[in-house]
Structure formats: C-alpha cells, structure tokens
Motif scaffolding. Structure first.
Motif, PDB file in Angstrom:
ATOM      1  N   GLU A 182      47.750  47.412  40.374  1.00 64.20           N
ATOM      2  CA  GLU A 182      46.675  47.856  39.495  1.00 64.20           C
ATOM      3  C   GLU A 182      45.835  48.910  40.212  1.00 64.20           C
ATOM      4  O   GLU A 182      45.590  48.810  41.407  1.00 64.20           O
ATOM      5  N   ALA A 183      45.387  49.907  39.451  1.00 64.13           N
ATOM      6  CA  ALA A 183      44.638  51.032  40.039  1.00 64.13           C
ATOM      7  C   ALA A 183      43.392  50.568  40.771  1.00 64.13           C
ATOM      8  O   ALA A 183      43.073  51.073  41.854  1.00 64.13           O
ATOM      9  N   ASP A 184      42.659  49.587  40.214  1.00 65.21           N
ATOM     10  CA  ASP A 184      41.428  49.143  40.881  1.00 65.21           C
ATOM     11  C   ASP A 184      41.735  48.383  42.173  1.00 65.21           C
ATOM     12  O   ASP A 184      41.015  48.510  43.160  1.00 65.21           O
ATOM     13  N   THR A 185      42.827  47.629  42.203  1.00 72.34           N
ATOM     14  CA  THR A 185      43.219  46.930  43.429  1.00 72.34           C
ATOM     15  C   THR A 185      43.608  47.947  44.498  1.00 72.34           C
ATOM     16  O   THR A 185      43.176  47.846  45.650  1.00 72.34           O
ATOM     17  N   GLN A 186      44.422  48.910  44.103  1.00 70.74           N
ATOM     18  CA  GLN A 186      44.834  49.989  45.010  1.00 70.74           C
ATOM     19  C   GLN A 186      43.608  50.705  45.570  1.00 70.74           C
ATOM     20  O   GLN A 186      43.479  50.926  46.771  1.00 70.74           O
ATOM     21  N   SER A 187      42.684  51.044  44.687  1.00 73.23           N
ATOM     22  CA  SER A 187      41.480  51.774  45.071  1.00 73.23           C
ATOM     23  C   SER A 187      40.597  50.947  46.002  1.00 73.23           C
ATOM     24  O   SER A 187      40.066  51.475  46.990  1.00 73.23           O
ATOM     25  N   ASN A 188      40.434  49.664  45.713  1.00 72.51           N
ATOM     26  CA  ASN A 188      39.601  48.792  46.557  1.00 72.51           C
ATOM     27  C   ASN A 188      40.186  48.638  47.955  1.00 72.51           C
ATOM     28  O   ASN A 188      39.460  48.706  48.955  1.00 72.51           O
TER      29      ASN A 188
END
Length: 181
Positions: free
Chosen positions: A42-48
């Motif tokens: 998921e983009a937010d997991t990757q980003s975090n």
C-alpha cells in the motif's frame, strides 16, 4: 497449501528509502511444492517506511557532519538492509515492536559507522546512546566554557569523550553547570 508466513519484505536504502512488497508463504504438502505469493505494498505503508528510514538516515548524516566524520557519512548514505517481517500469528503491538526494533537496529548500525575505531561506547550503551551522550555533554560543556569566556572544545568525537569524562567527574551535567555556571 498451508499459509505459514505472511508479512512484508524489502530493502531499506537507496533513493526511495524503502522498496518492498507484501508476501504470503504457503507450505506445500506431499504432492505440491512451497509457494510464495507477492503483492504490491500500500502506498501509505511504503511512504511511512521510506519516510521513517530517510528521516533517521538524514539525522545520522547530520551527526556524522557534526563530529566531522566524513567517511561515516558516505557509509550511511550507502547503507542498505533487507528485511522480512513475518506477521502471521502476531498482534498489532507485536508487529509494531518488530518494526521499531528493526529501525533501532538500523540506526544503531549507522551510529556504529560514526564511532568506528573508537572506544567511546560504554558498557550497556548502544551506539546511538553513546553518540547522544557525547553530543549532549560536548554541547553542555561548551555552553559553560563559552559563559566563562574559555576555549571551547572542537566538535569531534574525541572532544565529546573529554566533555563526557568531565561531566562524569562532577556527577552529571546539572552538577557540572551549577559548579561552574
């Protein structure tokens, strides 16, 4: 097939900070082989994950600069670490603890690059704790020396160790500052 592992795997470092995916490992049986299925993260997991890594990497580069250890700066900039977190059977608290420990370990690795070749880490102290102690005591001692219009210590690991020893003689920073301030 029986699901035996499920989680996130990938590599910290590089330009992106983190590159990885979700995975499920399925154990084969008598007539089937093991399988690993991979899914996009998921983009937010990757980003975090990338953001957290890049944040403390930037902090460690700043610390290497602070102490003038340029070789460590290059090693930190090139640092990578592969991780594979198996979340199967773990609750949210255990998962969070696993991820936090990985970040602590990576930060400690980077701090080790800065302290390489020194004996400034005290028994029971992590590399990160040693750097924090050296920097805090050096800044505290220099603040008092500045008030006394005395010569300031250079911003080096050796000076941080001298400052830390001086603070220890007084029994801590508070006692040092009150004795000399």
């Amino acid at each position: 097939h029986k699901l035996t592992q499920s989680g996130i795997e990938g590599t910290f470092g590089g330009d992106s900070g983190f590159s990885g995916n979700r995975f499920d490992f399925l154990k084969g049986g008598w007539f089937s082989s093991n399988k690993t299925k991979r899914y996009g993260l998921e983009a937010d997991t990757q980003s975090n994950l990338a953001g957290t890594f890049n944040s403390f990497k930037t902090g460690m580069i700043g610390t290497a600069d602070y102490f003038g250890v340029t070789a460590a700066k290059q090693m930190i900039e090139g640092y990578t670490k592969y991780v594979k977190w198996n979340f199967k059977g773990k609750n949210q608290e255990q998962i969070q603890s696993m991820i936090e420990q990985t970040f602590k370990d990576m930060q400690n690795d980077m701090a080790g690059f800065i302290l390489a070749g020194t004996d400034f880490v005290r028994q029971g102290e992590s590399n990160v704790d040693a750097l924090n102690r050296l920097k805090t005591n050096l800044e505290g001692v220099n603040a008092v020396l500045w008030l006394l219009d005395d010569n300031l210590y250079e911003l080096t690991l050796q000076s941080g160790d001298y400052a830390s020893s001086l603070v220890d003689i007084f029994g801590g920073m508070e006692k040092f500052q009150s004795a000399l301030g």
